[in-house]
Design a protein around this motif. Structure first.
Motif, mmCIF file in Angstrom:
data_model
loop_
_atom_site.group_PDB
_atom_site.id
_atom_site.type_symbol
_atom_site.label_atom_id
_atom_site.label_comp_id
_atom_site.label_asym_id
_atom_site.label_seq_id
_atom_site.Cartn_x
_atom_site.Cartn_y
_atom_site.Cartn_z
ATOM 1 N N THR A 1 99.128 -28.010 117.210
ATOM 2 C CA THR A 1 99.525 -27.077 116.160
ATOM 3 C C THR A 1 100.080 -25.810 116.798
ATOM 4 N N SER A 2 101.169 -25.300 116.258
ATOM 5 C CA SER A 2 101.721 -24.032 116.728
ATOM 6 C C SER A 2 100.892 -22.896 116.140
ATOM 7 N N SER A 3 100.944 -21.741 116.769
ATOM 8 C CA SER A 3 100.216 -20.592 116.230
ATOM 9 C C SER A 3 101.158 -19.406 116.112
ATOM 10 N N LEU A 4 100.813 -18.514 115.203
ATOM 11 C CA LEU A 4 101.629 -17.351 114.907
ATOM 12 C C LEU A 4 100.732 -16.125 114.919
ATOM 13 N N ASP A 5 101.167 -15.085 115.608
ATOM 14 C CA ASP A 5 100.413 -13.834 115.677
ATOM 15 C C ASP A 5 100.561 -13.109 114.344
#
Length: 150
Positions: free
Chosen positions: A72-76
């Motif tokens: 899964t990608s993550s976003l700040d």
């Protein structure tokens, strides 16, 4: 098998020459040329890329670390709050910076929560993170994918 110092020097010189000549023998890859970004039905991307747009509306200049081992990608995200809208009780409102280091503007997004994931942190304490879907652009590449908010 015996190796002489002269053979080792010649092999090192040959390797150095190949490294120097290789960029001249192959055309440079550029995100501005979509044909050079495709290998079959897959994209060719580097280890570090730049996200230039989120959700077709927010211009950005955000560094993206490409990790093929991550599921899964993550976003700040900042100021994460949960809301109930309409028939879907799971919405999340959050802010992102359009550039790293505080130089860009802060934009607010409101997205439905697709699911939640449990992430093991470096401190050993697991976190429950919401997952949203967003469209991002990396040069000419446009893709819709899921992001966990961190």
């Amino acid at each position: 098998m015996l190796y002489s110092p002269g053979l080792r020097s010649a092999a090192g010189f040959l390797l150095l020459m190949l490294m120097l000549l290789f960029p001249l023998l192959s055309p440079p890859l550029s995100a501005s040329s979509p044909d050079q970004c495709n290998i079959g039905n897959r994209y060719l991307v580097g280890h570090l890329e730049t996200v230039t747009r989120i959700d077709h509306q927010f211009d950005t200049h955000l560094p993206a670390l490409i990790d093929s081992g991550s599921t899964t990608s993550s976003l700040d995200a900042r100021d994460i709050t949960f809301e109930t809208l309409g028939t879907n009780p799971h919405w999340v409102r959050f802010k992102i910076l359009t550039e790293r280091g505080g130089h860009g503007r802060e934009v607010t997004l409101l997205k439905p929560v697709k699911r939640y994931i449990r992430v093991q942190t470096h401190s050993g304490k697991p976190q429950r993170r919401p997952v949203i879907e967003a469209t991002i652009e990396l040069g000419n590449i446009k893709t819709t994918t899921e992001f966990s908010l961190t």
